[in-house]
Design a protein around this motif. Sequence first.
Motif, PDB file in Angstrom:
ATOM      1  N   SER A  10       0.757  -1.174  -0.092  1.00  0.00           N
ATOM      2  CA  SER A  10       0.060   0.073  -0.079  1.00  0.00           C
ATOM      3  C   SER A  10       0.927   1.377  -0.104  1.00  0.00           C
ATOM      4  CB  SER A  10      -0.825   0.097   1.116  1.00  0.00           C
ATOM      5  OG  SER A  10      -0.151   0.351   2.390  1.00  0.00           O
ATOM      6  N   VAL A  11       2.007   1.174   0.575  1.00  0.00           N
ATOM      7  CA  VAL A  11       2.864   2.287   0.709  1.00  0.00           C
ATOM      8  C   VAL A  11       3.374   2.588  -0.653  1.00  0.00           C
ATOM      9  CG1 VAL A  11       5.179   3.233   1.602  1.00  0.00           C
ATOM     10  CG2 VAL A  11       3.607   2.032   3.079  1.00  0.00           C
ATOM     11  N   LEU A  12       3.877   1.531  -1.258  1.00  0.00           N
ATOM     12  CA  LEU A  12       4.251   1.517  -2.857  1.00  0.00           C
ATOM     13  C   LEU A  12       3.469   2.027  -3.842  1.00  0.00           C
ATOM     14  CD1 LEU A  12       6.393  -1.720  -3.130  1.00  0.00           C
ATOM     15  CD2 LEU A  12       7.360   0.618  -2.715  1.00  0.00           C
ATOM     16  N   LYS A  13       2.032   1.966  -3.388  1.00  0.00           N
ATOM     17  CA  LYS A  13       0.901   2.387  -4.388  1.00  0.00           C
ATOM     18  C   LYS A  13       0.780   3.914  -4.046  1.00  0.00           C
ATOM     19  CE  LYS A  13      -1.800  -1.690  -4.789  1.00  0.00           C
ATOM     20  NZ  LYS A  13      -3.168  -2.393  -4.466  1.00  0.00           N
ATOM     21  N   ALA A  14       0.926   4.439  -2.903  1.00  0.00           N
ATOM     22  CA  ALA A  14       0.923   5.764  -2.588  1.00  0.00           C
ATOM     23  C   ALA A  14       2.157   6.472  -3.193  1.00  0.00           C
ATOM     24  CB  ALA A  14       1.062   5.986  -1.062  1.00  0.00           C
ATOM     25  N   ILE A  15       3.385   5.736  -2.796  1.00  0.00           N
ATOM     26  CA  ILE A  15       4.449   6.463  -3.609  1.00  0.00           C
ATOM     27  C   ILE A  15       4.124   6.844  -5.090  1.00  0.00           C
ATOM     28  CG2 ILE A  15       6.708   5.940  -4.347  1.00  0.00           C
ATOM     29  CD1 ILE A  15       7.098   4.932  -1.490  1.00  0.00           C
ATOM     30  N   ALA A  16       3.561   5.476  -5.990  1.00  0.00           N
ATOM     31  CA  ALA A  16       3.421   5.602  -7.462  1.00  0.00           C
ATOM     32  C   ALA A  16       2.458   6.642  -7.789  1.00  0.00           C
ATOM     33  CB  ALA A  16       2.872   4.287  -7.817  1.00  0.00           C
ATOM     34  N   GLU A  17       1.448   6.904  -6.689  1.00  0.00           N
ATOM     35  CA  GLU A  17       0.540   7.983  -7.245  1.00  0.00           C
ATOM     36  C   GLU A  17       1.158   9.306  -6.723  1.00  0.00           C
ATOM     37  OE1 GLU A  17      -4.044   9.591  -5.959  1.00  0.00           O
ATOM     38  OE2 GLU A  17      -3.215   8.287  -4.868  1.00  0.00           O
ATOM     39  N   TYR A  18       2.131   9.542  -6.181  1.00  0.00           N
ATOM     40  CA  TYR A  18       2.742  10.642  -5.650  1.00  0.00           C
ATOM     41  C   TYR A  18       3.662  11.055  -6.969  1.00  0.00           C
ATOM     42  CZ  TYR A  18       6.026  13.585  -3.030  1.00  0.00           C
ATOM     43  OH  TYR A  18       6.951  14.542  -2.467  1.00  0.00           O
ATOM     44  N   ASP A  19       4.098   9.998  -7.658  1.00  0.00           N
ATOM     45  CA  ASP A  19       5.279  10.328  -8.780  1.00  0.00           C
ATOM     46  C   ASP A  19       4.058  10.650  -9.863  1.00  0.00           C
ATOM     47  OD1 ASP A  19       7.596   9.527  -7.394  1.00  0.00           O
ATOM     48  OD2 ASP A  19       7.247   7.436  -7.891  1.00  0.00           O
ATOM     49  N   GLU A  20       3.013   9.839 -10.037  1.00  0.00           N
ATOM     50  CA  GLU A  20       2.308  10.152 -11.211  1.00  0.00           C
ATOM     51  C   GLU A  20       1.590  11.767 -11.011  1.00  0.00           C
ATOM     52  OE1 GLU A  20      -1.916   8.672 -13.067  1.00  0.00           O
ATOM     53  OE2 GLU A  20      -0.924   7.395 -11.303  1.00  0.00           O
ATOM     54  N   LEU A  21       1.186  12.129  -9.965  1.00  0.00           N
ATOM     55  CA  LEU A  21       0.720  13.585  -9.729  1.00  0.00           C
ATOM     56  C   LEU A  21       1.629  14.541  -9.665  1.00  0.00           C
ATOM     57  CD1 LEU A  21      -2.486  12.631  -7.558  1.00  0.00           C
ATOM     58  CD2 LEU A  21      -2.461  12.945  -9.869  1.00  0.00           C
ATOM     59  N   GLY A  22       2.801  14.309  -9.213  1.00  0.00           N
ATOM     60  CA  GLY A  22       3.578  15.235  -8.873  1.00  0.00           C
ATOM     61  C   GLY A  22       3.440  15.677  -7.046  1.00  0.00           C
ATOM     62  N   ARG A  23       4.339  16.421  -6.573  1.00  0.00           N
ATOM     63  CA  ARG A  23       4.246  16.338  -5.171  1.00  0.00           C
ATOM     64  C   ARG A  23       3.210  17.435  -4.813  1.00  0.00           C
ATOM     65  NH1 ARG A  23       8.702  19.688  -1.224  1.00  0.00           N
ATOM     66  NH2 ARG A  23       8.236  18.595   0.725  1.00  0.00           N
TER      67      ARG A  23
END
Length: 353
Positions: A10-23
């Motif tokens: 679940s943390v990796l999914k959150a990181i992936a969304e962070y990378d996709e959307l931008g900070r």
Amino acid sequence: MHRGAITQESVLKAIAEYDELGRDAFLAKYGFGEARSYAVVYDGREYDSKAIAGVAHQWDQGRALRPDEFSGGKEHAVAWLKRAGFQVKAVKNPDWARDEIILACQLVRENGWKGLDAQDARVVELSGLLQLLPLHAEAERNEKFRNPNGVARKTFDIATRHPEYQGRPTNGGALDVEVLTEFLARPDEMSEVARLIRQGIEAGELQNLAPTVDEEFDDYSAPEGRLLMRQHQARERNKSLRKKKIASVTQRGGQLACEACGFDFEQVYGDRGAGYIECHHVVPLHEAGEGRTKLSDLALICANCHRMIHRRAPWPTPAELRASIERKRADDRRAADAIARPYRPAEGQTPTP
């Protein structure tokens, strides 16, 4: 919802969304601000730890946590992310502890109460020494922890708070002023404290004194700093010394009662309390020095009085605490007598029906 029950996936999914959307977009979407203390590290990049931990909940718990539902510190986000197998690093360095400020203040004093530049050899030397102090965990330090620039700034924080400084003070803290004030009031005593801290670190003695389980003394309640406080406690908890002190009292026919309040463990708890009492090292380390502890330096006191002595600086001696207790008891008796005494109207005054 079980806060903190997040998985590595679940943390990796959150990181992936962070990378996709931008900070900025990621933080705005979930209502989080930028991390001020900690960042989670993954694949060489740093991410806002609180936001990642909160958003990870939506895959494990059905929805993301709101920022006001948990903290981004060691108790919540940091602990959860570490438990999930991730590295978490400090974004900013921890506040200066009393021990560190004592050493910096001594350096400023030796320099005529003037701040020092980062290139000064004395600042570079102190920087290396501060990095050896076992006061802050490695995870709380970043790459600039107590570097010469930071040490130099602290010397100016102290110097510009000196009463004779005419300019505008830099952004120091309340503890800087506290320690400076003590140096001005008791220069020899505080210089000796600084010497003992420095000597203990250089010799490796203080580096091996880990925090005790019940260490709850803050910077203000430990006059000599946390490291010498730990050494002070180590002397008090020396089982051999404690046994010798108790034996010296019982062999003279004395009672194992608290020297401050008179509490006797055996009288209250029977066999379970027989032979038990705590030891308090009466002489501060800056006065006792590095020599051997004498039995006359130890006082037998109960756990409650021991905590009360160490609760706030300056520490009272057991005799001073006993006098305080006796004054409190006398005040209580007078108050109780006043309440119990029947009301008698003055002569010529008619009692109110």
